[in-house]
Design an enzyme around this catalytic site. Structure first.
Site, PDB file in Angstrom:
ATOM      1  N   ARG A 174     -10.433 -11.269   1.705  1.00 54.84           N
ATOM      2  CA  ARG A 174     -11.365 -12.412   1.204  1.00 54.84           C
ATOM      3  C   ARG A 174     -10.943 -13.728   1.113  1.00 54.84           C
ATOM      4  O   ARG A 174     -11.519 -14.815   1.188  1.00 54.84           O
ATOM      5  CB  ARG A 174     -11.851 -12.039  -0.328  1.00 54.84           C
ATOM      6  CG  ARG A 174     -10.714 -11.707  -1.166  1.00 54.84           C
ATOM      7  CD  ARG A 174     -10.852 -10.962  -2.758  1.00 54.84           C
ATOM      8  NE  ARG A 174     -11.068  -9.332  -2.264  1.00 54.84           N
ATOM      9  CZ  ARG A 174     -11.235  -8.504  -3.302  1.00 54.84           C
ATOM     10  NH1 ARG A 174     -11.640  -8.913  -4.158  1.00 54.84           N
ATOM     11  NH2 ARG A 174     -11.190  -7.363  -2.608  1.00 54.84           N
ATOM     12  N   LYS A 182       0.919  -1.089  -0.072  1.00 56.31           N
ATOM     13  CA  LYS A 182       0.127  -0.167  -0.112  1.00 56.31           C
ATOM     14  C   LYS A 182       1.054   1.143  -0.017  1.00 56.31           C
ATOM     15  O   LYS A 182       2.059   1.036   0.501  1.00 56.31           O
ATOM     16  CB  LYS A 182      -0.829  -0.090   1.218  1.00 56.31           C
ATOM     17  CG  LYS A 182      -2.094  -0.907   1.356  1.00 56.31           C
ATOM     18  CD  LYS A 182      -2.764  -0.808   2.375  1.00 56.31           C
ATOM     19  CE  LYS A 182      -3.857  -1.667   2.766  1.00 56.31           C
ATOM     20  NZ  LYS A 182      -4.883  -1.442   1.439  1.00 56.31           N
TER      21      LYS A 182
HETATM   22  N1  BES Z   1      -8.217  -3.586   4.269  1.00 52.72           N
HETATM   23  C1  BES Z   1      -8.354  -3.086   2.943  1.00 52.72           C
HETATM   24  C2  BES Z   1      -9.562  -2.439   2.674  1.00 52.72           C
HETATM   25  C3  BES Z   1      -9.621  -1.045   3.474  1.00 52.72           C
HETATM   26  C4  BES Z   1      -9.331  -0.062   3.121  1.00 52.72           C
HETATM   27  C5  BES Z   1     -10.305  -0.897   5.026  1.00 52.72           C
HETATM   28  C6  BES Z   1      -9.298   1.434   3.637  1.00 52.72           C
HETATM   29  C7  BES Z   1     -10.388   0.238   5.553  1.00 52.72           C
HETATM   30  C8  BES Z   1      -9.817   1.277   5.026  1.00 52.72           C
HETATM   31  C9  BES Z   1      -8.386  -4.464   2.077  1.00 52.72           C
HETATM   32  O1  BES Z   1      -7.687  -5.382   2.382  1.00 52.72           O
HETATM   33  C10 BES Z   1      -7.933  -3.969   0.811  1.00 52.72           C
HETATM   34  O2  BES Z   1      -6.693  -3.589   0.748  1.00 52.72           O
HETATM   35  N2  BES Z   1      -8.586  -3.778  -0.238  1.00 52.72           N
HETATM   36  C11 BES Z   1      -8.433  -3.336  -1.457  1.00 52.72           C
HETATM   37  C12 BES Z   1      -8.756  -4.383  -2.616  1.00 52.72           C
HETATM   38  C13 BES Z   1      -8.059  -4.192  -3.889  1.00 52.72           C
HETATM   39  C14 BES Z   1      -6.652  -4.425  -3.772  1.00 52.72           C
HETATM   40  C15 BES Z   1      -8.846  -5.324  -4.710  1.00 52.72           C
HETATM   41  C16 BES Z   1      -8.992  -1.870  -1.751  1.00 52.72           C
HETATM   42  O3  BES Z   1     -10.182  -1.945  -1.405  1.00 52.72           O
HETATM   43  O4  BES Z   1      -8.325  -1.443  -2.558  1.00 52.72           O
HETATM   44 MN    MN Z   2      -5.583  -5.316   1.685  1.00 50.49          MN
END
Ligand code: BES
Ligand code: MN
Ligand code: ZN
Length: 485
Positions: A337, A263
């Site tokens: 997921r 990230k």
């Molecule tokens: N934990 C994150 C989602 C999230 C983002 C929770 C901001 C709380 C605040 C999740 O694991 C994630 O990284 N999701 C990605 C998925 C994508 C890579 C397909 C997302 O939502 O960008």
């Molecule tokens: Mn994630």
């Protein structure tokens, strides 16, 4: 904190009185003539005394805190709770000890309104600054007793409000901990402590047990970290017998760096709370047991860090989930997921006929719904409707999202059955479609994406900033809904 309910005539001396004021509605008649006259004088010159969550204070003895309640016809459980939170938060810096509360009128019963006050007071008494070393920067208010003023009996509203309020605060406390102090092993310790207190059976499966059960999807997330994964299972057999009326599954990523698909640095620290789903199901099953709800409930919390260590999953890697489906990991940041599908399969193999999962799953749900509603997915439609009704009654705001075969088609893998990412468009829905791959025929399933609601960036009159603890109250209410009467 002691709560009790009394009739207006039995209210003894208190240090403060908190009363909601509703638009075009006179203040309650149980207030003294002098107090009602003072409110009338105030309302001649103050124009916003009934604006939602507005605070006005009459500095007499007792002190009177007036909380704006908006239109009485708009009052539901969520609003009644927030009105109480706003009232208690207005007393934060005082040293007053005994507080009386007026109930919110409106569309809900007195019993429900009383429970909302108890919950709201407990939520409002929580702050996130637990590691400030200056005493005045983390001090809690001194309030010792809260007396609910009501004409009618409120049944077990106080017991329920206390159990649910405490459970929500437990979930917030866990989510608020930094990742170095809430590793998977420390989540398991916290779960054991709650289980012991509530009389819930607990079992923590280690990597080897999970491997033997075929949970490659879950374990793929854990392989980039030095911290061992912990798959937490808690059981409450409230009606005895076989099977579970409700299976709760919570995403337990104690830190989500994204893994190899790392990230950006901005706000990455919020990913310490990517275990809010796990904390919610752990806290909820403890509350369900404490309340003695006559339902069999299993709570499953697959916990792990998601880090880019040398053993980490690489984009393109393929694993076999416990369901038997092969999974292609396109993006290691779509890890929630991956852990949830094995949690959902496990709950069903243990005999859960209804499964509800809670997860900070996608940034996309926050794009769609903002900070104010959690996304609701699932099948069949009748079950989704039941979850929505229960959540609204419990005081959570959820909104239904679509989930149809077009979205299921989008997660078809190139080399495997399914892929864990299908791009940005409809990201919250394709994530839900991935979870659906683990739902067996005959299981009723709902998924609550709380990535927009688990955290709030700033203080509001009705809630402190930081972890908000959504959905815990809904999970307790669901156990009640499916209990044998
Ligand atoms: N934990 C994150 C989602 C999230 C983002 C929770 C901001 C709380 C605040 C999740 O694991 C994630 O990284 N999701 C990605 C998925 C994508 C890579 C397909 C997302 O939502 O960008
Ligand atoms: Mn994630
Ligand atoms: Zn995550």
């Amino acid at each position: 904190m002691k709560f009790r309910a009394v009739r207006p005539t039995q209210l003894g001396s208190v240090d403060a009185i908190v009363v909601p004021l509703f638009a075009a509605t006179p203040p309650p008649t149980w207030l003294s003539r002098a107090t009602r006259a003072a409110i009338a004088r105030l309302q001649k010159t103050e124009h916003e005394t009934t604006r939602l969550y507005a605070i006005n204070t009459l500095h007499g003895e007792p002190r009177v805190v007036l909380v704006g309640g908006g239109k009485p016809t708009d009052v539901d459980a969520e609003r009644a709770r927030n009105i109480a939170s706003a009232g208690i938060r207005a007393l934060w810096r005082s040293s007053l000890r005994k507080v009386a509360f007026g109930l919110s009128a409106g569309t809900i019963s007195d019993e429900r309104a009383a429970q909302a006050v108890v919950e709201g007071v407990l939520y409002g008494m929580w702050r996130p600054e637990v590691y400030r070393t200056r005493e005045d920067e983390h001090r809690l208010p001194q309030i010792e007793s809260v007396t609910l003023v009501t004409d009618r009996p409120v049944g077990d509203a106080i017991a329920r409000g206390t159990a649910i309020g405490d459970a929500t605060n437990n979930a917030r406390r866990m989510a608020n901990e930094p990742a170095n102090r809430m590793t998977p092993r420390l989540v398991a310790d916290a779960a054991r402590a709650l289980a012991k207190e509530a009389g819930v059976k607990i079992e923590v499966l280690d990597r080897e047990r999970c491997r033997a059960l075929g949970m490659e999807s879950y374990l793929s997330v854990a392989q980039g970290s030095h911290e061992p994964p912990q798959f937490i299972v808690m059981r409450h057999k409230g009606r005895g017998g076989n099977g579970y009326d409700l299976g709760l599954v919570g995403k337990g990523i104690t830190f989500d760096s994204g893994g190899i698909s790392i990230k950006p640095a901005d706000n990455m620290h919020h990913m310490k709370a990517d275990m809010t789903g796990a904390a919610s199901v752990i806290a909820a099953v403890a509350a369900i047991a404490k309340l003695g709800i006559k339902a069999n409930v299993i709570a499953v919390a697959p916990c792990t860090e998601n880090l880019p260590g040398g053993g980490a999953t690489k984009p393109g890697d393929v694993f076999k989930a416990m369901s038997g489906r092969t999974v292609e990991v396109i993006n290691t940041d779509a890890e929630g997921r991956l852990v949830l599908v094995d949690g959902i399969t496990y709950a069903q193999r243990e005999g859960a006929k209804r499964v509800v999962d809670v997860a900070t799953l996608t940034g996309s749900i926050a794009v769609a719904l903002g900070n104010h509603f959690s996304g609701l997915f699932g099948k069949p439609g009748s079950f989704v409707d039941a979850i929505r009704a229960t959540a609204t009654e419990a005081g959570d705001r959820v909104w239904p999202m679509p989930l149809t075969d077009e979205y299921r088609d989008e997660i078809k893998g190139e080399v495997a059955d399914i892929r864990n990412s299908a791009g940005r468009l409809g990201g919250a829905i394709t994530a839900a479609a991935f979870l659906d791959s683990a739902v067996e025929d005959g299981t009723e399933w709902a998924h609550l994406d709380i990535a927009g609601t688990f955290w709030f960036e700033r203080d509001r009159p009705q809630a402190p900033k930081g972890p908000q603890g959504p959905i815990v109250r809904t999970l307790v209410a669901l156990a009640e809904r499916y209990a044998k009467d």
